[in-house]
Scaffold this active site. Structure first.
Site, PDB file in Angstrom:
ATOM      1  CD  GLU A 174     -56.199  82.544   2.086  1.00  0.00           C
ATOM      2  OE1 GLU A 174     -55.769  83.265   1.170  1.00  0.00           O
ATOM      3  OE2 GLU A 174     -56.005  82.778   3.282  1.00  0.00           O
TER       4      GLU A 174
ATOM      5  CD  GLU B  91     -59.307  86.510   4.413  1.00  0.00           C
ATOM      6  OE1 GLU B  91     -58.619  85.493   4.564  1.00  0.00           O
ATOM      7  OE2 GLU B  91     -60.426  86.504   3.853  1.00  0.00           O
TER       8      GLU B  91
END
Length: 719
Positions: A116, A138
């Site tokens: 990210e 994740e």
């Protein structure tokens, strides 16, 4: 700043991530504060800037979230977490919308929050190294990407294209990233990153490239279409049901991720980011997220880093390994070794049987050859690593010999004595037994200090876990060598001490026998099976008993009775064991391999198995009442209690071996984080209260002694 270095030279602002005292960069609280500070500085100095570079001083680019901090979160922290996530994204957006070109210089892996961070760059340049990994794992930790990952990947790849990388946590290397358009340029070495980044900044200055993200273009359209597109709308109509079928409603992360993807695609970019933050803030403080982070990050890393390995001897890799017994287990071990380039001698009583064992590897690789993922030459090279034989002499010079013969103590003793003399000087011997105590088997060895249990799970090529069993006389060096050997196969080793059934078989037995006991109490077989899958086990207990063979369970029961008699005692079989014994000895139902167990197995091709209709007449009690939550609790608590007993008895010595072993070895539900994390996640006191209730209703299998409770408390992890 303690985590970020900032330099402005010749109009280029270089933001270098360098967390002090850490081998990797993480989104710790200090980094969040430093990011705000460096962003404010860039905004103040924007008139002097021609471009911004994001770089790393570590071997990897960025590792992601501070997971230790995550483990300390409480439900009441959710609003604070939401604010912190929003602040991080506000800083990202300030850099992205400044009108200055931002380039991410990816010198190494960028995973989770690290990816990210990489996506902040309008232009992303990476080193062309296949060992580098990008992506967002994740979901495997019970979380969702929350620092813009869902929103950006959906807008870069589309709702359909982004699903594997968000919902399935699919990782990718730099070349795959280039093909997907997630990375724009590859360079040969880290030293080439800055020149390539500066060249792109010059292109922006000349107007040849835009200094913005695609979604900030007024003419942006989502790849593949928005949720209202007929094709996408049709997919979205069934996607939640398909997902629920996979998660059984036990794993909120994939459901939250899909919701954030779709809801975010319906609104503007900044609103989509806020939706993503809300879902993450709710999820990150949940018990399931903590359970999964604990085990799939901290516990797995503890094993990979060798925390269960005795700190003796140098790292070890055998040159040649002998295997006694070329059945499905022996053939599977041979394939695992050959796949990793370890020379293998596969011995059975006849050359024909040994060759059949080698053919296991041919069958296991044929699918890859047929689809072009493996050449026929590569297949033949793999098979050439395996030497089938009926001669004991062919084992001469092996560094390790593993017996994988039938679970019979006399047979194992005979093959041990026969083959052990063939070991190379300093070599060691291992038994693949799943239940027989190693210390007893080691009596047949002339060097019990070099005798160890190495318990593979079937099918070997699919099961990642291997249980290493230390006998009473097994040396630390032998355990360390066994640990290194298992890691050389690319598998996950856990180390346990000797006892009947060790850890995994002992706990696995409580699951299947509790299910059999329920059937004996009159509860319908279909309800018993449903309770298992609804609790999160891969399949129901009766189906598992069929797969592992009811006849094997009875053989183990008979062996256990004989062992107790030899020691002057009497073994009291459980209700479940007695029911399985009846199934075999009274009704001749031996399991799937025999074509008849708790299930019927039609001979017609493609026909599905179904529960044996006679179970209803033999065992079901009309009008019996049951509570589904109670049944699920029985199946999970029985395993957790037995695991805690293993800890108290020192069969287990670490929490990480217990959690990882229970999930990867016996299929304990991943949402719990493993058999001990199930206790810690629930809270020790509530767990003990519920176990006491179950013991009162369903017997001593659920009883916790003071010693066991003390062991649970003394091993509780802290973060």
């Amino acid at each position: 700043m303690n985590t970020i270095d900032y330099e402005l030279q010749d109009g280029i602002a270089t933001i270098t991530f360098d967390e002090q005292g850490s081998p990797v960069n993480t989104m710790c609280a200090q980094w969040q504060a430093d990011l705000a500070e460096v962003t404010a500085r860039v905004v103040r100095e924007q008139a002097q800037l021609r471009g911004i570079l994001l770089a790393s001083a570590k071997p990897t680019f960025f590792a992601g979230a501070d997971l230790k901090g995550t483990m300390r979160l409480q439900p009441s922290d959710a609003p604070r977490v939401f604010h912190e996530i929003e602040q991080t994204k506000k800083n990202f957006r300030a850099l992205e919308t400044l009108g200055k070109p931002v380039v991410s210089c990816l010198n190494g892996s960028a995973l989770g929050g690290g990816w990210e961070v990489a996506l902040v760059g309008h232009h992303r340049v990476a080193v062309d190294d296949p060992k580098i990994q990008f992506g967002m794992p994740e979901i495997t930790l019970g979380l969702i990407p929350g620092a813009g990952g869902i929103t950006k990947m959906t807008r870069l790849l589309g709702l359909m294209g982004a699903q594997p990388y968000i919902l399935e946590s699919k990782l990718f290397d730099p070349r795959e990233a280039l093909r997907l358009g997630l990375v724009h340029e590859l360079v040969a070495a880290a030293g080439d990153l800055r020149p390539a980044a500066l060249a792109w900044i010059e292109r922006c200055a000349s107007g040849a490239a835009p200094a913005r993200h695609p979604w900030d273009d007024p003419d942006y359209r989502m790849p593949g279409g928005a949720p209202s597109h007929p094709k996408i709308a049709g997919m979205l109509a069934v996607a939640p049901a398909v997902l629920k079928q996979k998660t059984r409603g036990l794993y909120p992360a994939p459901e939250y991720a899909l919701a954030a993807m779709v809801e975010g695609a319906l609104v503007d970019f900044d609103t989509a980011l806020r939706i993503e933050s809300r879902y993450l803030a709710r999820l990150i403080v949940s018990p399931v997220a903590k359970n999964m982070i604990n085990t799939f990050f901290f516990n797995l890393n503890a094993i990979k880093s060798g925390q269960s390995r005795p700190r003796v001897a140098e790292r070890y890799r055998p040159r040649q390994v002998g295997i006694l017994g070329a059945g499905m287990m022996g053939g599977g071990i041979a394939y695992a070794q050959a796949s990793r380039g370890i020379a293998t001698v596969l011995r059975d009583v006849s050359l024909e049987k040994a060759q059949a064992g080698r053919d296991y590897s041919r069958k296991a690789t044929q699918g890859r050859v047929a689809t072009g993922r493996m050449s026929s030459q590569e297949q033949e090279a793999l098979l050439a690593q395996i030497t089938p034989t009926d001669s004991v002499q062919a084992l001469q010079g092996c560094d390790l010999i593993i017996e994988a013969v039938f679970e019979n103590r006399e047979l194992k003793a005979r093959v041990t004595q026969e083959a052990e003399a063939m070991l190379a000087p300093g070599g060691f011997f291992a038994s693949n037994t799943s239940t027989l105590p190693i210390s007893g088997l080691a009596k047949a060895s002339r060097a019990p200090e070099r005798f160890v249990g190495i318990h593979f799970f079937s099918p070997v090529d699919k099961m990642k876990l291997v249980e290493i069993i230390r006998g009473r006389q097994t040396s630390d060096e032998t355990v360390a060598r066994a640990f290194d050997y298992v890691q050389a196969l690319g598998k996950i080793p856990i180390v346990v001490n000797d006892s009947r059934g060790f850890f995994t078989s002992r706990v696995f037995g409580t699951f299947v026998m509790e299910g059999a006991a329920m059937l004996g109490e009159g509860i319908p077989a279909a309800v018993v099976e449903h309770a298992g899958t609804q609790a999160g086990m891969p399949v129901g207990p009766l189906a598992v008993l069929d797969e592992t063979a009811l006849s094997l369970s009875v053989h183990v029961l008979d062996q256990t009775r004989a062992d107790y008699r030899a020691e002057g005692g009497t073994y009291i079989a459980s209700a479940g064991e007695l029911l399985v014994e009846r199934m075999v000895k009274e009704f001749d139902r031996n399991g799937r391999a025999a074509g008849a167990g708790f299930y019927e197995y039609p001979a017609e091709p493609g026909a599905k198995k179904y529960l044996w209709p006679e179970l209803k007449r033999l065992f079901e009690q009309p009008g019996i009442r049951w509570d589904m939550q109670e049944l699920q609790d029985r199946l999970l608590y029985r395993q957790a209690v037995e695991t805690a007993r293993c800890l108290a008895e020192r069969v287990l010595t670490t929490v990480h071996d217990a959690n990882v072993g229970s999930i990867f070895g016996i299929g304990f539900p991943a949402w719990t984080g493993g058999a001990l994390q199930f206790i810690y996640g629930m809270g020790i006191e509530p767990f003990c209260r519920r176990a006491a209730q179950l013991a009162e209703r369903h017997g001593p299998g659920f009883a916790l002694t003071g010693t066991v409770i003390d062991a649970i408390r003394s091993h509780q992890p802290t973060y």
